[in-house]
Design a protein around this motif. Structure first.
Motif, PDB file in Angstrom:
ATOM      1  N   ARG A  90      -9.551   3.196   2.670  1.00 34.10           N
ATOM      2  CA  ARG A  90     -10.362   3.290   1.179  1.00 34.10           C
ATOM      3  C   ARG A  90     -11.523   2.164   1.215  1.00 34.10           C
ATOM      4  N   ILE A  91     -12.680   2.642   1.193  1.00 41.11           N
ATOM      5  CA  ILE A  91     -13.830   1.994   1.208  1.00 41.11           C
ATOM      6  C   ILE A  91     -14.862   1.878   0.119  1.00 41.11           C
ATOM      7  N   ASN A  92     -15.297   0.632  -0.284  1.00 44.07           N
ATOM      8  CA  ASN A  92     -15.754   0.288  -1.333  1.00 44.07           C
ATOM      9  C   ASN A  92     -17.367   0.009  -0.773  1.00 44.07           C
ATOM     10  N   LEU A  93     -18.293   0.957  -1.154  1.00 47.43           N
ATOM     11  CA  LEU A  93     -19.549   0.795  -0.757  1.00 47.43           C
ATOM     12  C   LEU A  93     -20.561   0.516  -2.127  1.00 47.43           C
ATOM     13  N   GLU A  94     -20.844  -0.730  -1.699  1.00 49.10           N
ATOM     14  CA  GLU A  94     -21.661  -1.178  -2.998  1.00 49.10           C
ATOM     15  C   GLU A  94     -23.149  -1.080  -2.398  1.00 49.10           C
ATOM     16  N   PHE A  95     -24.059  -0.675  -2.973  1.00 52.26           N
ATOM     17  CA  PHE A  95     -25.437  -0.430  -2.648  1.00 52.26           C
ATOM     18  C   PHE A  95     -26.369  -0.434  -3.830  1.00 52.26           C
ATOM     19  N   VAL A  96     -27.581  -0.763  -3.885  1.00 52.23           N
ATOM     20  CA  VAL A  96     -28.723  -0.740  -4.703  1.00 52.23           C
ATOM     21  C   VAL A  96     -28.492  -1.968  -5.367  1.00 52.23           C
ATOM     22  N   SER A  97     -27.865  -1.826  -6.550  1.00 47.65           N
ATOM     23  CA  SER A  97     -27.303  -2.949  -7.626  1.00 47.65           C
ATOM     24  C   SER A  97     -28.385  -3.746  -8.024  1.00 47.65           C
ATOM     25  N   ALA A  98     -29.554  -3.015  -8.289  1.00 48.81           N
ATOM     26  CA  ALA A  98     -30.809  -3.663  -8.902  1.00 48.81           C
ATOM     27  C   ALA A  98     -30.609  -4.099 -10.200  1.00 48.81           C
ATOM     28  N   ASN A  99     -31.169  -5.523 -10.468  1.00 50.72           N
ATOM     29  CA  ASN A  99     -30.941  -6.008 -11.762  1.00 50.72           C
ATOM     30  C   ASN A  99     -31.558  -5.146 -12.831  1.00 50.72           C
ATOM     31  N   PRO A 100     -30.978  -4.919 -13.892  1.00 51.75           N
ATOM     32  CA  PRO A 100     -31.393  -4.092 -14.877  1.00 51.75           C
ATOM     33  C   PRO A 100     -32.953  -4.623 -15.893  1.00 51.75           C
TER      34      PRO A 100
ATOM     35  N   VAL B 211     -30.620  -8.061 -30.072  1.00 53.55           N
ATOM     36  CA  VAL B 211     -30.818  -6.749 -30.079  1.00 53.55           C
ATOM     37  C   VAL B 211     -31.894  -6.230 -29.035  1.00 53.55           C
ATOM     38  N   PHE B 212     -32.646  -7.215 -28.839  1.00 53.11           N
ATOM     39  CA  PHE B 212     -33.499  -6.722 -27.843  1.00 53.11           C
ATOM     40  C   PHE B 212     -32.826  -6.551 -26.435  1.00 53.11           C
ATOM     41  N   ARG B 213     -31.976  -7.688 -26.348  1.00 57.82           N
ATOM     42  CA  ARG B 213     -31.147  -7.532 -24.939  1.00 57.82           C
ATOM     43  C   ARG B 213     -30.296  -6.661 -24.959  1.00 57.82           C
ATOM     44  N   SER B 214     -29.586  -6.176 -25.659  1.00 56.91           N
ATOM     45  CA  SER B 214     -28.502  -4.889 -25.725  1.00 56.91           C
ATOM     46  C   SER B 214     -29.270  -3.708 -25.595  1.00 56.91           C
ATOM     47  N   ILE B 215     -30.291  -3.207 -26.303  1.00 59.15           N
ATOM     48  CA  ILE B 215     -30.853  -2.257 -26.232  1.00 59.15           C
ATOM     49  C   ILE B 215     -31.843  -2.256 -25.166  1.00 59.15           C
ATOM     50  N   GLY B 216     -32.362  -3.140 -24.835  1.00 56.06           N
ATOM     51  CA  GLY B 216     -33.365  -3.035 -23.579  1.00 56.06           C
ATOM     52  C   GLY B 216     -32.710  -2.735 -22.268  1.00 56.06           C
ATOM     53  N   VAL B 217     -31.626  -3.692 -22.187  1.00 54.61           N
ATOM     54  CA  VAL B 217     -30.972  -3.613 -20.874  1.00 54.61           C
ATOM     55  C   VAL B 217     -30.477  -2.146 -20.686  1.00 54.61           C
ATOM     56  N   GLU B 218     -29.747  -1.727 -21.895  1.00 59.08           N
ATOM     57  CA  GLU B 218     -29.197  -0.336 -21.901  1.00 59.08           C
ATOM     58  C   GLU B 218     -30.600   1.004 -21.631  1.00 59.08           C
ATOM     59  N   LEU B 219     -31.824   0.689 -22.007  1.00 54.72           N
ATOM     60  CA  LEU B 219     -32.709   1.516 -21.857  1.00 54.72           C
ATOM     61  C   LEU B 219     -33.385   1.479 -20.345  1.00 54.72           C
ATOM     62  N   MET B 220     -33.341   0.188 -19.738  1.00 51.26           N
ATOM     63  CA  MET B 220     -33.753   0.057 -18.343  1.00 51.26           C
ATOM     64  C   MET B 220     -32.656   0.456 -17.552  1.00 51.26           C
ATOM     65  N   PHE B 221     -31.446   0.415 -17.947  1.00 53.78           N
ATOM     66  CA  PHE B 221     -30.435   0.729 -16.963  1.00 53.78           C
ATOM     67  C   PHE B 221     -30.316   2.184 -16.953  1.00 53.78           C
ATOM     68  N   ALA B 222     -30.394   2.866 -17.946  1.00 53.37           N
ATOM     69  CA  ALA B 222     -30.810   4.297 -18.186  1.00 53.37           C
ATOM     70  C   ALA B 222     -32.037   4.991 -17.332  1.00 53.37           C
TER      71      ALA B 222
END
Length: 550
Positions: A122-132, A225-236
């Motif tokens: 079982r292999i966990n391959l973590e990649f990209v993981s760019a900050n949102p 508000v700006f943190r939660s919505i902004g991070v969600e939009l950026m990650f989307a």
């Protein structure tokens, strides 16, 4: 007979030869190496096994090679075996043995080259993981292409691979991102330590569309508000961009959950108990120099707050608790110190440090007309995944990023990779597949097939070259998986395409004019079908399309 088959035959033959002469069979390595000689006049394959073990067995290398040559020549599938130099063995396969490779490819299809070497792992391959906090830059784009290809390659070897994205939604960078959004919403310049670029203004406006009252809220509530919505939009946006690039993840793991659940605190206490942390200058330090790090690292700062590494340590423990046998991290060039600290954390938890593998990727630069491309239209300060795809397309972008070893910096010439010439490596490989597809269509129009073809008829030098190149594919996959080097598949595909183009120039495949179709046409159609299958398999592993027409 593939190289792996030949190596197995050679091992069995060598063991029998040694045993018949009362020599020590244990001197043979578990796997014997057979290679294609640079000079085709020396045979189809060569091995130095006699030179490798003769001294240990107490015999002369050429004498041992002679015994092996005599025994191999009598084996099924071997046309000849000859001694060369101080004890090399040059081997030629019988035509029917070479043809068996073609039959194997056609039988196994998309599974050709697969093995069970990693079955049960079982292999966990973590990649990209760019900050949102912004679009994916070129470094993250490289990991997207390489990581996705590596995951596919490991799967061909039987590995149970989970692709994971570590969602960095905790820490100072999120605070800077949030303050940048608020400044943009207020029509002010970005904070000195904040983020700039048109995307910040776009996200700020999107936040206001969802919460028109956001700027009128009390400071703390406005920030949330700006943190939660902004991070969600950026990650989307990040997830959408990756999906369009052909990269999707099985798990999106939230860093913040490690702090909310108490996992970080628990992991730190475990390390204190094991003696892997020591207290100095009011802070708690990990003994990471014991595992190759250039210095010990602060885990709990003197003010009592957790350092960034504390989350990484808890994250590793969480991966192991989920049952992963191997944790592969793909990180940027500025993360070299993570090798030592993550291995130290593994050892501190009582694990084998080899359960951690850290791959470090080097920089990517874009060049146009010999001049470096400096700035993104949207991000302002960096080149992004979207910029690269817009310039050369998904296929060329993925191939360009995968075909070099990750420990090398690469320059991507946008004009070259956008061109439709054989100088463009991805075009060169894809064109071979399209040409083969055209031949298949032509054969179908003539009512020709490759069923029950006599593959022993494939005796032309160029046919032999192509068959042996196809036969190398399983070994290429195995080595690419073992060394975590997807670029080996890309380089192999270029070799296969070149070998096919040379075959095409020398061997007529379809009958012309009034020529009657014959057994050789059918055999060559089978060889073309096998070549096409291997090209499609390899391109698929790189996440690159195999076009039918170009």
């Amino acid at each position: 007979m593939t190289p792996a088959d030949l190596a197995e035959l050679l091992h069995g033959t060598a063991a029998r030869v040694l045993a018949e002469r009362d020599l020590d069979v244990s001197v043979l390595p578990e796997t014997l190496t057979v290679e294609r000689p640079r000079n085709p006049e020396h045979g189809d394959y060569a091995t130095n096994v006699a030179m490798q073990v003769a001294k240990k067995a107490g015999v002369n290398p050429r004498e041992l090679a002679g015994w092996l040559a005599e025994a191999l020549t009598a084996a099924d599938g071997i046309e000849s075996a000859e001694v060369a130099g101080p004890g090399f063995l040059n081997i030629r396969l019988a035509a029917d043995a070479q043809g068996a490779i073609v039959a194997q490819v056609l039988t196994e299809g998309a599974a050709y080259g697969n093995s069970d070497a990693l079955a049960g792992t079982r292999i966990n391959l973590e990649f990209v993981s760019a900050n949102p906090t912004g679009p994916i830059h070129l470094g993250g784009t490289r990991w997207a292409a390489v990581g996705d290809a590596l995951g596919r390659i490991l799967t061909t070897q039987g590995g149970d691979v989970t692709r994971e994205y570590y969602f960095n939604d905790h820490g100072a960078q999120i605070d800077r991102f949030t303050r940048s959004l608020i400044a943009a919403a207020q029509g002010q310049p970005a904070p000195e330590d904040g983020y700039a670029g048109a995307y910040i203004a776009d996200i700020a406006q999107a936040v206001l569309q969802q919460r028109p009252d956001a700027l009128a809220l009390p400071e703390e509530e406005r920030h949330e508000v700006f943190r939660s919505i902004g991070v969600e939009l950026m990650f989307a946006h990040i997830k959408r961009t990756l999906h369009e690039f052909g990269v999707d993840f099985d798990v999106y793991f939230h860093e913040n959950s490690l702090f909310e659940s108490g996992a970080v605190e628990k992991a730190v206490e475990t390390l204190k108990t094991s003696g892997s942390l020591y207290h100095q200058d009011g802070a708690w330090w990990l003994k990471s120099t014991d595992f190759g790090d250039d210095k010990d690292r602060v885990v709990i700062k003197s003010d009592g707050n957790a350092a960034y590494i504390a989350g990484d340590i808890a994250y590793f423990q969480d991966k192991r608790s989920r049952g992963f046998d191997l944790c592969i991290y793909m990180l940027g060039a500025d993360h070299h110190g993570y090798i030592g600290r993550l291995k130290a954390a593994a050892a501190a938890f009582g694990d084998d440090p080899d359960t951690v593998e850290v791959m470090i990727g080097q920089m990517v630069n874009l060049v146009r007309g010999g001049v470096a491309v400096k700035m993104s239209k949207r991000a302002g300060t960096v080149i992004t995944l979207d910029d690269l795809v817009e310039a050369i397309g998904v296929d060329a972008a993925r191939y360009a990023l995968v075909r070099s070893s990750v420990d090398q910096s690469i320059d991507i010439d946008l004009e070259l990779w956008a061109s439709t010439t054989n100088e463009n490596p991805v075009y060169y490989v894809q064109y071979a597949h399209a040409r083969l597809s055209s031949i298949a269509r032509g054969a179908a129009e003539l009512g020709l097939g490759a069923e029950n073809a006599d593959l022993a008829l494939l005796t032309h030098e160029r046919e032999g070259d192509l068959i042996r190149t196809i036969g190398e594919y399983p070994r290429v996959l195995a080595k690419a998986a073992e060394l975590r080097e997807p670029h080996r598949v890309a380089r192999y595909l270029e070799e296969l395409a070149g070998t096919y183009h040379r075959f095409y120039d020398s061997c007529r495949i379809l009958p012309q004019g009034d020529e009657e179709p014959g057994p050789l046409h059918a055999a060559r159609l089978a060889l073309c079908a096998a070549t096409r299958q291997v090209l499609a398999n390899g391109l698929g592993l790189l996440g690159v399309s195999a076009p039918e027409r170009m």
